[in-house]
Scaffold this active site. Structure first.
Site, PDB file in Angstrom:
ATOM      1  CB  THR A   1      24.216 -14.795   1.451  1.00 54.71           C
ATOM      2  OG1 THR A   1      22.807 -15.009   1.633  1.00 54.71           O
ATOM      3  CG2 THR A   1      24.494 -14.300   0.045  1.00 54.71           C
ATOM      4  CB  SER A   2      22.367 -20.166   1.784  1.00 49.36           C
ATOM      5  OG  SER A   2      21.289 -19.474   2.404  1.00 49.36           O
TER       6      SER A   2
ATOM      7  CG  HIS B   1      17.268  -9.797   7.065  1.00 44.14           C
ATOM      8  ND1 HIS B   1      17.840 -10.957   6.603  1.00 44.14           N
ATOM      9  CD2 HIS B   1      16.441  -9.375   6.085  1.00 44.14           C
ATOM     10  CE1 HIS B   1      17.362 -11.223   5.393  1.00 44.14           C
ATOM     11  NE2 HIS B   1      16.524 -10.284   5.053  1.00 44.14           N
TER      12      HIS B   1
ATOM     13  CD  GLN C   1      20.887 -12.133   3.214  1.00 41.05           C
ATOM     14  OE1 GLN C   1      19.843 -12.765   3.071  1.00 41.05           O
ATOM     15  NE2 GLN C   1      22.042 -12.585   2.761  1.00 41.05           N
TER      16      GLN C   1
ATOM     17  CB  ILE D   1      20.810  -9.336  13.338  1.00 40.32           C
ATOM     18  CG1 ILE D   1      21.042 -10.711  13.981  1.00 40.32           C
ATOM     19  CG2 ILE D   1      19.687  -9.421  12.303  1.00 40.32           C
ATOM     20  CD1 ILE D   1      19.828 -11.213  14.769  1.00 40.32           C
ATOM     21  CG  ASP D   2      27.214 -10.053  12.945  1.00 41.97           C
ATOM     22  OD1 ASP D   2      27.193 -11.153  12.360  1.00 41.97           O
ATOM     23  OD2 ASP D   2      27.739  -9.041  12.443  1.00 41.97           O
TER      24      ASP D   2
ATOM     25  CG  LEU E   1      32.830 -21.910   2.873  1.00 42.51           C
ATOM     26  CD1 LEU E   1      32.365 -22.723   4.071  1.00 42.51           C
ATOM     27  CD2 LEU E   1      34.340 -21.796   2.828  1.00 42.51           C
TER      28      LEU E   1
ATOM     29  CE1 TYR F   1      14.702 -13.674  17.393  1.00 41.60           C
ATOM     30  CE2 TYR F   1      16.771 -12.971  16.404  1.00 41.60           C
ATOM     31  CZ  TYR F   1      15.490 -13.466  16.262  1.00 41.60           C
ATOM     32  OH  TYR F   1      14.998 -13.751  15.021  1.00 41.60           O
TER      33      TYR F   1
HETATM   34  C1  BV8 Z   1       9.302 -10.618   2.903  1.00 39.18           C
HETATM   35  C2  BV8 Z   1      15.777 -12.885  11.088  1.00 39.18           C
HETATM   36  C3  BV8 Z   1       7.411  -9.508   2.009  1.00 39.18           C
HETATM   37  C4  BV8 Z   1      16.753 -12.282  11.990  1.00 39.18           C
HETATM   38  C5  BV8 Z   1      15.790 -13.612   8.810  1.00 39.18           C
HETATM   39  C6  BV8 Z   1       8.413 -18.604  -1.267  1.00 39.18           C
HETATM   40  C7  BV8 Z   1       9.285 -18.255  -2.280  1.00 39.18           C
HETATM   41  C8  BV8 Z   1      10.067 -17.101  -2.171  1.00 39.18           C
HETATM   42  C9  BV8 Z   1       9.984 -16.291  -1.036  1.00 39.18           C
HETATM   43  C10 BV8 Z   1       9.126 -16.660  -0.035  1.00 39.18           C
HETATM   44  C11 BV8 Z   1       8.348 -17.800  -0.144  1.00 39.18           C
HETATM   45  N1  BV8 Z   1       7.619 -17.895   0.983  1.00 39.18           N
HETATM   46  C12 BV8 Z   1       7.902 -16.845   1.787  1.00 39.18           C
HETATM   47  C13 BV8 Z   1       8.798 -16.087   1.177  1.00 39.18           C
HETATM   48  C14 BV8 Z   1       9.393 -14.843   1.672  1.00 39.18           C
HETATM   49  C15 BV8 Z   1      10.422 -15.154   2.731  1.00 39.18           C
HETATM   50  C16 BV8 Z   1      11.468 -16.130   2.222  1.00 39.18           C
HETATM   51  O1  BV8 Z   1      12.340 -15.749   1.465  1.00 39.18           O
HETATM   52  N2  BV8 Z   1      11.384 -17.391   2.669  1.00 39.18           N
HETATM   53  C17 BV8 Z   1      12.370 -18.358   2.213  1.00 39.18           C
HETATM   54  C18 BV8 Z   1      12.796 -19.252   3.363  1.00 39.18           C
HETATM   55  C19 BV8 Z   1      11.768 -19.148   1.035  1.00 39.18           C
HETATM   56  N3  BV8 Z   1      11.052 -13.875   3.001  1.00 39.18           N
HETATM   57  C20 BV8 Z   1      10.510 -13.062   3.918  1.00 39.18           C
HETATM   58  O2  BV8 Z   1       9.570 -13.333   4.615  1.00 39.18           O
HETATM   59  C21 BV8 Z   1      11.137 -11.678   4.001  1.00 39.18           C
HETATM   60  N4  BV8 Z   1      10.092 -10.703   3.960  1.00 39.18           N
HETATM   61  O3  BV8 Z   1       9.409 -11.300   1.915  1.00 39.18           O
HETATM   62  O4  BV8 Z   1       8.331  -9.650   3.086  1.00 39.18           O
HETATM   63  C22 BV8 Z   1       7.802  -8.315   1.221  1.00 39.18           C
HETATM   64  C23 BV8 Z   1       9.051  -8.248   0.618  1.00 39.18           C
HETATM   65  C24 BV8 Z   1       9.375  -7.139  -0.130  1.00 39.18           C
HETATM   66  C25 BV8 Z   1       8.476  -6.100  -0.261  1.00 39.18           C
HETATM   67  C26 BV8 Z   1       7.226  -6.171   0.354  1.00 39.18           C
HETATM   68  C27 BV8 Z   1       6.884  -7.284   1.100  1.00 39.18           C
HETATM   69  C28 BV8 Z   1      11.868 -11.492   5.325  1.00 39.18           C
HETATM   70  C29 BV8 Z   1      13.115 -12.332   5.313  1.00 39.18           C
HETATM   71  C30 BV8 Z   1      13.927 -12.043   6.580  1.00 39.18           C
HETATM   72  C31 BV8 Z   1      13.814 -13.205   7.500  1.00 39.18           C
HETATM   73  N5  BV8 Z   1      14.679 -13.004   8.650  1.00 39.18           N
HETATM   74  N6  BV8 Z   1      16.444 -13.519   9.953  1.00 39.18           N
HETATM   75  C32 BV8 Z   1      17.659 -13.358  12.493  1.00 39.18           C
HETATM   76  O5  BV8 Z   1      17.205 -14.209  13.268  1.00 39.18           O
HETATM   77  O6  BV8 Z   1      18.823 -13.302  12.079  1.00 39.18           O
HETATM   78  S1  BV8 Z   1      16.438 -14.530   7.555  1.00 39.18           S
HETATM   79  C33 BV8 Z   1      17.869 -15.311   8.004  1.00 39.18           C
HETATM   80  O7  BV8 Z   1      18.328 -16.024   6.857  1.00 39.18           O
HETATM   81  C34 BV8 Z   1      18.985 -14.333   8.322  1.00 39.18           C
HETATM   82  O8  BV8 Z   1      18.589 -12.993   8.346  1.00 39.18           O
HETATM   83  C35 BV8 Z   1      19.967 -14.533   7.205  1.00 39.18           C
HETATM   84  O9  BV8 Z   1      20.463 -13.346   6.789  1.00 39.18           O
HETATM   85  C36 BV8 Z   1      19.109 -15.107   6.157  1.00 39.18           C
HETATM   86  C37 BV8 Z   1      19.838 -15.776   5.036  1.00 39.18           C
HETATM   87  O10 BV8 Z   1      20.752 -16.704   5.584  1.00 39.18           O
HETATM   88  P1  BV8 Z   1      22.298 -16.548   5.162  1.00 39.18           P
HETATM   89  O11 BV8 Z   1      22.803 -15.256   5.711  1.00 39.18           O
HETATM   90  O12 BV8 Z   1      22.445 -16.774   3.709  1.00 39.18           O
HETATM   91  O13 BV8 Z   1      22.970 -17.709   6.008  1.00 39.18           O
HETATM   92  P2  BV8 Z   1      22.921 -19.268   5.675  1.00 39.18           P
HETATM   93  O14 BV8 Z   1      23.290 -19.980   6.924  1.00 39.18           O
HETATM   94  O15 BV8 Z   1      21.647 -19.604   4.970  1.00 39.18           O
HETATM   95  O16 BV8 Z   1      24.090 -19.466   4.598  1.00 39.18           O
HETATM   96  C38 BV8 Z   1      25.422 -19.217   4.975  1.00 39.18           C
HETATM   97  C39 BV8 Z   1      26.230 -19.253   3.681  1.00 39.18           C
HETATM   98  O17 BV8 Z   1      27.582 -18.881   3.984  1.00 39.18           O
HETATM   99  C40 BV8 Z   1      26.291 -20.649   3.062  1.00 39.18           C
HETATM  100  O18 BV8 Z   1      26.081 -20.526   1.656  1.00 39.18           O
HETATM  101  C41 BV8 Z   1      27.740 -21.112   3.345  1.00 39.18           C
HETATM  102  O19 BV8 Z   1      28.254 -21.897   2.283  1.00 39.18           O
HETATM  103  C42 BV8 Z   1      28.463 -19.794   3.386  1.00 39.18           C
HETATM  104  N7  BV8 Z   1      29.664 -19.786   4.254  1.00 39.18           N
HETATM  105  C43 BV8 Z   1      29.819 -20.390   5.466  1.00 39.18           C
HETATM  106  N8  BV8 Z   1      31.044 -20.099   5.947  1.00 39.18           N
HETATM  107  C44 BV8 Z   1      31.649 -19.295   5.026  1.00 39.18           C
HETATM  108  C45 BV8 Z   1      30.771 -19.096   3.945  1.00 39.18           C
HETATM  109  N9  BV8 Z   1      31.098 -18.353   2.869  1.00 39.18           N
HETATM  110  C46 BV8 Z   1      32.317 -17.773   2.861  1.00 39.18           C
HETATM  111  N10 BV8 Z   1      33.219 -17.909   3.861  1.00 39.18           N
HETATM  112  C47 BV8 Z   1      32.914 -18.658   4.943  1.00 39.18           C
HETATM  113  N11 BV8 Z   1      33.832 -18.811   5.932  1.00 39.18           N
END
Ligand code: BV8
Length: 252
Positions: A200-201, A132, A114, A116-117, A226, A77
């Site tokens: 967001t992905s 988040h 989502q 944190i910036d 994208l 971080y």
């Molecule tokens: C919870 C921490 C319970 C801070 C983050 C199985 C199935 C389903 C769900 C789960 C499962 N097993 C576990 C879970 C739950 C789990 C989860 O979803 N896991 C996933 C991996 C399967 N979720 C959790 O644990 C959450 N909590 O469920 O609690 C609960 C819930 C509700 C009620 C009661 C109890 C907690 C999730 C939070 C985790 N913390 N970050 C930090 O370090 O930042 S997550 C992390 O990924 C970030 O926060 C980020 O926000 C998040 C998602 O990533 P994206 O923002 O989408 O970024 P990414 O790189 O993936 O994608 C970028 C996108 O941008 C791409 O699509 C790209 O094409 C696009 N892009 C790039 N450049 C551009 C662009 N688009 C436009 N213009 C551009 N120039």
């Protein structure tokens, strides 16, 4: 998207044909992810050379990882904190467009990020919810009180709310922890008539499921990315391209 002062007309093109589907919107919910900050130089998570390339999620973004090695997690971080406060990073035209939309749209508006910036804040967004958490804050593990960080994490960063003082942890939501503001987000999704997911992905829940709630309540759903991200089939419209290029066009 073009809007006039008293209401909001949305004209989208779908699959490259322009479709004069003009609608009046009264409540908008926007969800942003790392993609909106990518053009400000902040790494995304899952693109090539993204944040998860260098670190395993379970080591740096889970409570267990933090308990195992707090210095490793603080380092993860701190690197991001230092970049954000380096002076080299600033809000881009995508952030600016969303702040302008909020200012000039006269219906209900909520921006859920989502990220944190603080780039949405720097662009002027106010009705903003960091589901988040926030990189610029530390949290007392015992009381939950948060503290603005003037410099990166270290063992000397302790709370002032407990005796003995507790070491502050990053004020971010790790995997397995409950995201912030879910009730407020659910209420907004239940009544919105336009939901836009930007950069967001769609891999992390519950954020990735917001489009299902919006669809269930009959909202228009739009994805700006994208590529066609994981949940693209749930969106009625997909605007392909960079957020910093598409969003200003949507709001002008
Ligand atoms: C919870 C921490 C319970 C801070 C983050 C199985 C199935 C389903 C769900 C789960 C499962 N097993 C576990 C879970 C739950 C789990 C989860 O979803 N896991 C996933 C991996 C399967 N979720 C959790 O644990 C959450 N909590 O469920 O609690 C609960 C819930 C509700 C009620 C009661 C109890 C907690 C999730 C939070 C985790 N913390 N970050 C930090 O370090 O930042 S997550 C992390 O990924 C970030 O926060 C980020 O926000 C998040 C998602 O990533 P994206 O923002 O989408 O970024 P990414 O790189 O993936 O994608 C970028 C996108 O941008 C791409 O699509 C790209 O094409 C696009 N892009 C790039 N450049 C551009 C662009 N688009 C436009 N213009 C551009 N120039």
């Amino acid at each position: 998207i073009r809007y006039s002062r008293q209401d909001y007309q949305v004209i989208f093109n779908k699959n490259k044909q322009s479709m004069e589907g003009t609608k009046m919107y009264r409540q908008i919910v926007i969800l942003t992810g790392a993609g909106i900050s990518a053009e400000s130089g902040i790494k995304t998570f899952r693109d090539q050379d993204g944040l998860w390339e260098a670190h395993k999620i379970q080591d740096v973004a889970t409570p267990e990882g933090y308990a195992r090695d707090p210095e490793l997690v603080e380092g993860f971080y701190n690197t991001r904190w230092s970049q954000l406060h380096s002076g080299d990073v600033e809000a881009n035209a995508g952030h600016d467009a969303l702040a302008r939309l909020e200012r000039e749209f006269d219906g209900d508006f909520l921006l859920v990020t989502q990220n944190i910036d603080d780039l949405h804040e720097r662009a002027g967004s106010r009705r903003l919810l960091h589901m988040h958490g926030e990189l610029s804050k530390g949290r007392c593990p015992r009381s939950g009180q948060t503290f603005l960080l003037k410099d990166p994490f270290g063992p000397e960063h302790t709370c002032t709310c407990c005796i003995p003082a507790q070491r502050l942890r990053p004020d971010v939501v790790w995997f397995g922890e409950i995201p912030i503001g879910l009730d407020r987000i659910q209420d907004a999704l239940d009544t919105c008539d336009l939901f836009i997911a930007i950069g967001t992905s769609g891999t992390v829940y519950p954020a990735a499921g917001f489009v299902d709630i919006a669809n269930h309540h009959g909202a228009q759903t739009v994805e700006v990315n994208l590529v066609e991200a994981d949940r693209h089939s749930q969106f009625q419209f997909h605007l392909q391209g960079k957020a910093s290029e598409i969003l200003p066009k949507m709001v002008e």
